[in-house]
Design an enzyme around this catalytic site. Structure first.
Site: not given
Ligand SMILES: C[S@@+](CC[C@H](N)C(=O)[O-])C[C@H]1O[C@@H](n2cnc3c(N)ncnc32)[C@H](O)[C@@H]1O
Length: 290
Positions: A51, A162
């Site tokens: 990445r 996000d």
């Molecule tokens: C796997 S996705 C889940 C998306 C959706 N909630 C779902 O269940 O399909 C996880 C998301 O969490 C976000 N994320 C991770 N750490 C975070 C943080 N500290 N604050 C805000 N968002 C975060 C990532 O950028 C990512 O888009």
């Protein structure tokens, strides 16, 4: 040394340790953990390399160690690094039982609230590119546009946040391959989605109730109002237990009494929030009324 550092380190075969070493991986791991709470076990060393290698190249730094020194000083490069290390996998109507519960148990309560001119607030926290956000909003509005009028005209605000800039941009764009909506009930897509060739565009009047923002869940939350519903699904899986417990406690504070929290299928509420959050369905919690 934490438990993660004890895991095995398996960098790419053929990558010189002068370009990417265990120490480089650990430095990146610590930065990402400190900023975003995301835990990167040693098994993710290859993923970190693949990445970040394009960012290292584009930055003009020759090695990961020089790149790490660079991102410590450069906010933009550090932010791009964090973006690149988030996992944004998501899809429409993921964990459909949550939307069924929202439609059958929560929507009637929120309809009563909005009809009696009270505000309704919903938050999709860690919304990725918006598939969860639009799944829940279409479900809330329901298939009948006339019946959705109280929500469209009333004091409703849906917040989606996000950490990753590209995720926020995707959620704001509200445009998806039409095929991506295949699991959404057609009655909802017929009402709230306009097909343009192979693309699906979410109806502007639905988007008008939505605010998409970048927010780090570990940082300050600028919202001063509490929420009726919070979705935070498949985000906490990347965090360690103390971070999960703190986050869930903050969500509990941020919920109105009687409000609902939906979390991912492999997640659970633990820690201090258990006192106020009651399990009312599979990975669905309701905050006790005081
Ligand atoms: C796997 S996705 C889940 C998306 C959706 N909630 C779902 O269940 O399909 C996880 C998301 O969490 C976000 N994320 C991770 N750490 C975070 C943080 N500290 N604050 C805000 N968002 C975060 C990532 O950028 C990512 O888009």
């Amino acid at each position: 040394m934490n438990q993660l550092a004890q895991d095995s380190f398996t960098p790419f075969p053929g990558i010189s340790a002068q370009v990417y070493s265990r120490a480089d991986f650990e430095a990146v791991r610590d930065i990402v953990y400190d900023i975003a709470g995301i835990v990167l076990p040693a098994g993710k060393a290859t993923l970190v390399y693949s990445r970040l290698a394009p960012l290292v190249r584009d930055s003009g730094q020759q090695t990961f160690s020089r790149f790490i020194e660079f991102i410590k000083k450069d906010d933009t490069a550090r932010r791009k690094t964090i973006n690149a290390l988030t996992t944004n996998h998501t899809f429409f109507y993921r964990e459909s039982h949550h939307f069924e519960h929202l439609a059958s148990h929560v929507r009637p309560l929120l309809l009563d609230k909005i009809r009696s001119r009270q505000p309704v607030r919903i938050w999709s926290a860690g919304c990725s590119t918006g598939e969860e956000l639009y799944s829940l909003t279409m479900t809330l509005f329901g298939p009948d546009k006339a019946a959705a009028r109280p929500f469209l005209d009333g004091n409703l605000a849906i917040l989606a946040t996000d950490l990753a800039d590209h995720a926020v941009a995707g959620a704001k764009a509200a445009t998806y391959p039409f095929e991506a909506l295949k699991d959404v009930p057609p009655a909802l897509t017929n009402t709230w989605v306009k097909r343009e060739g192979d693309l699906a565009k979410i109806a502007p009047e639905l988007c008008a109730k939505i605010h998409v923002k970048r927010l780090n869940l570990l940082g300050e939350w600028p919202m001063n109002k509490q929420f009726d519903v919070i979705f935070c699904r498949n985000v906490m899986i990347y965090f360690d237990q103390p971070t999960k417990d703190r986050l869930v406690a903050r969500f509990a504070d941020q919920l109105l009494p009687g409000g609902h929290l939906y979390i991912g299928h492999s997640e659970r509420v633990a820690g201090p929030a258990q006192v106020v959050l009651t399990l009312v369905g599979s990975t669905i919690y309701r905050k006790d009324r005081m």
